[in-house]
Every structure is written in structure tokens, then in C-alpha cells.
Design a protein around this motif. Structure first.
Motif, short mmCIF file in Angstrom:
data_model
loop_
_atom_site.label_atom_id
_atom_site.label_comp_id
_atom_site.label_asym_id
_atom_site.label_seq_id
_atom_site.Cartn_x
_atom_site.Cartn_y
_atom_site.Cartn_z
N ASP A 101 0.79 -1.18 0.05
CA ASP A 101 -0.06 -0.12 0.00
C ASP A 101 0.87 1.27 -0.02
O ASP A 101 0.62 2.34 0.51
N ILE A 102 2.07 1.13 -0.53
CA ILE A 102 2.96 2.33 -0.48
C ILE A 102 2.88 3.11 0.88
O ILE A 102 3.11 4.22 0.80
N HIS A 103 3.44 2.18 1.70
CA HIS A 103 3.54 2.89 3.09
C HIS A 103 5.11 3.37 3.03
O HIS A 103 5.30 4.26 3.94
N ALA A 104 6.03 2.82 2.16
CA ALA A 104 7.31 3.31 1.85
C ALA A 104 8.26 3.33 3.13
O ALA A 104 9.21 3.59 3.25
N GLN A 105 7.92 2.29 4.12
CA GLN A 105 8.85 2.04 5.19
C GLN A 105 10.11 1.60 4.67
O GLN A 105 11.13 1.52 5.15
N GLU A 130 14.14 1.99 5.22
CA GLU A 130 14.89 1.11 5.79
C GLU A 130 15.98 0.52 4.80
O GLU A 130 17.32 0.03 5.28
N ALA A 155 11.22 -5.83 6.12
CA ALA A 155 10.27 -6.88 5.89
C ALA A 155 9.60 -6.72 7.22
O ALA A 155 8.33 -6.97 7.18
N THR A 156 10.36 -6.52 8.43
CA THR A 156 9.71 -6.50 9.48
C THR A 156 8.99 -5.01 9.92
O THR A 156 7.78 -5.01 10.10
N SER A 157 9.33 -3.98 9.11
CA SER A 157 9.01 -2.87 9.36
C SER A 157 7.61 -2.42 8.40
O SER A 157 6.78 -1.78 8.65
N CYS A 158 7.53 -3.12 7.35
CA CYS A 158 6.51 -3.04 6.39
C CYS A 158 5.10 -3.33 7.15
O CYS A 158 4.93 -4.28 7.79
N PRO A 159 3.98 -2.39 7.27
CA PRO A 159 2.95 -2.51 8.20
C PRO A 159 1.97 -3.50 7.77
O PRO A 159 1.30 -4.03 8.51
N ALA A 204 3.02 -6.40 5.87
CA ALA A 204 3.53 -7.67 5.67
C ALA A 204 3.56 -8.21 4.13
O ALA A 204 3.08 -9.07 3.84
#
Ligand code: FAD
Ligand code: SF4
Lengths: 63, 410
Positions: free
Chosen positions: A11-15, A19, A50-54, A56
Motif C-alpha cells: 500500500d506504498i507505506h514506503a517504510q 529502511e 520486511a519487519t517494518s512493512c506494516p 507484511a
């Protein structure tokens, strides 16, 4: 290392871009582009992404 | 150190477990978690499409084998003198190193108002989501109290499911505190465009309905027909179990800029209150998934004897109807908004400034600029000579999209 992003989920959170900017970037239309086969040195950053992607959306496999 | 105990089993805990092992820590790790689930991601809980299974939200399963997970159990007392933790059932758990990662809980409506009605709910965890799914099958009229990130996202998500939504907010605009008036006004317009009825400057003062809820009355006398009331009133740090421990509790567990609360004790994630980079003396507690992950890893290293100042780029995003906001650094009504560029479809990029200093940036539609031009923003602004600031020492930094971006580089 093989990286895949599930486009249905992303969803293009861009985290991931924050990172691991060497592997994940946004193009002119803010769509995600990424290196599917990053060098091994990027592994810790990719794991963090991968862990930061809200939502998954990032999968890492060994092939 | 032979025995690390982590209290709370959320993303901060999961990240700490992974980092302890990455640093080659060979001792035991015990994680105590009140929820019956392995750590999971909460951000999708309020967003379209609502997740339907815990598996969709689960964090990296690799951590499962790296620690012992005691789930469905709570810590209820910390005895620092004897380095022992007391659990709900009376068990005593000794530790050498303790990681506090208990997060926050949702603030609820006062009991005299909701009187235990099942149609009044909130959303913090997967259990709440399962109940919400059940309710949403059967209702058409939803009232949401609180138009912060959670309330605004939920309003958008539930509108898409076809229910009518009334959104009640005490402030004069939704998200005014975390975003400031210009963007808050855009969020209000966005809600109206999607037929969310806004009731601003209002709160709920009574619930109507004998067997089940049928209306909600506002403090100006307006009555809103309702089958379901969802409260989104912000959160309270889970520190009740630390009462009497001697740790400094001040809307969260106070830590130093390495994450340490006391010798052998660190805290991370939503529960941790860190020193603010400027002005000195302020503190900040962020509630972001990404921060929980970064802090969990950082405090694991601190606990293992490698303390360093925490300096992570704070980045946040939210999706409300068709608006996708991304921010870095500090944002909110305490700062002056300066629009850098605007484009078609409401695209915009803006900076937040405080006493002339660039402290944050936000965008709808120019995400790439944030990830490039502004990616080091917090660290950069920390290196500027400290400005004399009008903010009173001790005053809290704006939360929400704001939060900590880095700590003082001593
Ligand atoms: C609906 C919703 C939407 C969100 N959306 C976003 C978003 O879009 N982007 C974003 O960045 N963030 C978002 N967040 C915030 C994000 O989920 C949190 O920042 C993150 O979960 C914090 O992780 P944590 O590990 O610190 O705490 P938590 O995830 O809260 O985990 C703490 C755990 O500790 C347990 N616990 C508490 N007390 C005890 C005790 N005494 N003993 C044992 N266990 C205990 C709790 O039950 C909980 O399971 C959202 C949160 C919610 C609820
Ligand atoms: S963090 Fe996740 S959702 Fe965001 S752009 Fe990366 S893959 Fe997509």
C-alpha cells in the motif's frame, strides 16, 4: 537472496524505502520498484524492511 | 547475562528477540504476553480491507524458535531489588535483563456512559477486530467517537462497507493536533466528500436504547441513530504493573537516550518515553509500528552492553479515503506549515518549521521526495545549533504523526 513484494498487499507505506534505500525505491509515479536479487550485504536492511512493512508485503527467500 | 525476560509480545518484543540472537546472545529469552497471539502487525486493523485472519498480520515466524513464549499471561508486579517478576497466577520469574514492551491500551468511555453495552467497542487488538467483524455484519448505522488517526481511518474503512458513519470529535477539526489546521481541514473535506457526517467540537453525553443501543446523544442535544458506537479516544501506556517498582512513570516509562530505564532494564515501543532532541528537557513517546521495531532492536543492544544514542528516522503514513499522507520527523499544530509544492489531484508537499528550524515534512502524492530529500531530516535538524525555542521545557511534543526522530547527539 530473493525478494518479492506482494503487489496486492503493498500500500506504498514506503517504510521499506527508508529502511533499505539500496533495494527499494519509488519511481516518478510513487510506485514501488525494487531489486529482486540484492547483494548479500543488504540482507540486514532487507530484513528490517520486511519487519517494518506494516502490511507484511515483503517476502525473502533463499533461491 | 544468562536470562532475558521480555514483558509484552508485540512488534517491539519480536524485534528485540531477533536482535538479541543477531548479536549472538546465547542465553535464554522468555517473552510474556497478555494476548493469546504471537506478535502481529496492528496497522491493518483499521484499514481497508479489514484483515480476516491472524495469519495475515503475523510478524516473522522465525522468532518463534528463538525464545520461549508464555502467551495469555500478564506480569503484574516488578520487584527490582530481587530481580523478580510476578505473574498474574502468582508465578515468580527471575531475570538478569528485562525488556519492557507492554505497549498501550485504548482509553475507554467512562463506565457510567457505556454501562457495559456490547454495542460500544474499541479497536486495539486482533480480539477486538474479530468482535468488530461480527458486529459489522449486522449493523448499518455506526457512530465513531474521536477523529484521530484511528477514528478517521475507521470512518473511511466502514464507509466503504456501506454503513452510515457519524464521526464525533471534541476538537474543531479532525487530526488538528498531529497535523495542524491546513491538513486537518483537508481531512475534514475528505470525510465530507465521502459522506462521513462530521460533528466537530462535540462529544457524546448519553446512550439511548433499553435492550440494545439505538441512539447516541451529543452534548448539544443532537441525537444520532446508532447500532454501534466505536470509541477511538487515544491510548494509555500499559504501566500499571510497574507501580511501586521505582521506575519513572510519566505517561510511559522514562528511558535515557539509549533506551535504559534502570540498570538491567530497558523499554521500547509505544510504552517508552524518550528524551526529545530539542529543546532539552522535553520528552516524546511515539506510537508507530516502525518505531516499535527500530526501538526493540536498539534496546536489545543497549541491554547487551552496547549502549548508543537512538537515532532513527521517524516515518509515518496513514490512508484516509483517497488521501494518503506520509510524514517524516515532527509534525503538528505546534509547528508552522510551509507548502513547498502543489500539484493536480491535491498533491502537495509541505514542511513543518519550529522557530525557523526544519523539523518535519509531510506529503500527499510526493512520497518520493520524502524518501530522498527529507530522509535524513531529523538527524540533520539535530545537528543545527540549538535554537532558543518558545516551547516551555517539560511540555510534551505533539504525538500522532509527530514523535521522536532522533536524540541529542551528545
Ligand atoms: C488499529 C490500529 C492501527 C494502527 N495503525 C498504525 C499505522 O498505520 N502506522 C503505524 O506506524 N502504527 C500504527 N498503529 C500503532 C502500532 O500498532 C503500534 O505502534 C505498535 O503496535 C507498537 O508495538 P509495541 O510492541 O510497542 O506494543 P503492542 O503492539 O501494543 O504490544 C504490547 C503487548 O503487550 C501486552 N501487554 C500489556 N501489558 C502486559 C502485561 N502486564 N504483561 C504481559 N503482556 C502485556 C499487550 O497485550 C500487547 O500484546 C496502529 C495501532 C492500532 C491499534
Ligand atoms: S513498506 Fe510494505 S507497503 Fe510500504 S512500500 Fe514497502 S512493501 Fe509496500
Amino acid at each position: 537472496m530473493h525478494v518479492t513484494v506482494d503487489r496486492g498487499r503493498c500500500d506504498i507505506h514506503a517504510q521499506c524505502v527508508f529502511e533499505a534505500p539500496a533495494v527499494f525505491q519509488l519511481d516518478d509515479d510513487d510506485e514501488l520498484v525494487y531489486d529482486e536479487r540484492p547483494e548479500a550485504v543488504h540482507r540486514p536492511a532487507v530484513e528490517r524492511a520486511a519487519t517494518s512493512c506494516p502490511v507484511a508485503a515483503i517476502r525473502i527467500s533463499e533461491r | 547475562m544468562r536470562r532475558v525476560v521480555i514483558v509484552g509480545a508485540g512488534p517491539a518484543a519480536m524485534s528485540a528477540v531477533a536482535e538479541l540472537r543477531r548479536q549472538d546472545y546465547q542465553g535464554s529469552i522468555l517473552v510474556i504476553g497478555a494476548e493469546p497471539h504471537m506478535p502481529y502487525r496492528r496497522p491493518p486493523l483499521s484499514k481497508h480491507p479489514l484483515p480476516t485472519s491472524h495469519a495475515q498480520l503475523a510478524l516473522d515466524q522465525a522468532g518463534r524458535a528463538e525464545a520461549t513464549w508464555l502467551l495469555g499471561r500478564s506480569a503484574h508486579h516488578l520487584d527490582r531489588q530481587n530481580r523478580v517478576l510476578l505473574l498474574d497466577g502468582g508465578d515468580e520469574i527471575p531475570y538478569d535483563g528485562l525488556i519492557i514492551a507492554t505497549g498501550v491500551r485504548a482509553r475507554r468511555l467512562p463506565g457510567r456512559l457505556h454501562q457495559g453495552r456490547p454495542e460500544v467497542m474499541t479497536l486495539r487488538g486482533f480480539g477486538d477486530l474479530a468482535r468488530l467483524h461480527g458486529r459489522l455484519q449486522r449493523v448499518t448505522r455506526v457512530v465513531i467517537l474521536g477523529a484521530g488517526f484511528l477514528g478517521s481511518e475507521l470512518a473511511a474503512t466502514i464507509r466503504r462497507l456501506g454503513c452510515s458513519v457519524d464521526l464525533v470529535e471534541r476538537d474543531r477539526l479532525p487530526l488538528l493536533g498531529p497535523l495542524g489546521p491546513v491538513l486537518a481541514q483537508r481531512i475534514a473535506d475528505e470525510h465530507r466528500r465521502h459522506d462521513v457526517r462530521l460533528h466537530l467540537g462535540r462529544t457524546v453525553d448519553r446512550l439511548h436504547g433499553t435492550d440494545r443501543l439505538d441512539a447516541v446523544r451529543l452534548d448539544d442535544g443532537t441525537t444520532l441513530p446508532a447500532d454501534l458506537l466505536i470509541t477511538a479516544l487515544g491510548s494509555i501506556p500499559e504501566t500499571g504493573w510497574l507501580a511501586g517498582s521505582g521506575l519513572v512513570l510519566d505517561d510511559g516509562v522514562r528511558v535515557d537516550n539509549t533506551g535504559r530505564a534502570a540498570p538491567g532494564i530497558v523499554a521500547a515501543g509505544d510504552v517508552a518515553r524518550w528524551p526529545h532532541p530539542w529543546p532539552a528537557g522535553e520528552s516524546v513517546r511515539a506510537e508507530h509500528h516502525d518505531e516499535a521495531v527500530a526501538q526493540g532492536a536498539h534496546v536489545a543492544r543497549t541491554l547487551l552492553g552496547d549502549p548508543a544514542p537512538y537515532a532513527h528516522t521517524l516515518a509515518f503514513s496513514t490512508h484516509i479515503h483517497d488521501m494518503r499522507l506520509h510524514s517524516v520527523g515532527f509534525t503538528g499544530k505546534n509547528y508552522r506549515l510551509h507548502v513547498v509544492k502543489e500539484g493536480p489531484g491535491g498533491r502537495m508537499l509541505a514542511e513543518y518549521r519550529h522557530a525557523g528550524r526544519l523539523v518535519g515534512a509531510i506529503t500527499h502524492g510526493y512520497i518520493r521526495d520524502l524518501t530522498t530529500t527529507y530522509r535524513d531530516l531529523p538527524a540533520r535538524s539535530c545537528h543545527e545549533p540549538s535554537a532558543t525555542s518558545p516551547v516551555h521545557a517539560g511540555q510534551r511534543a505533539a504525538q500522532g504523526a509527530g514523535g521522536r526522530g532522533c536524540v541529542e547527539h551528545a
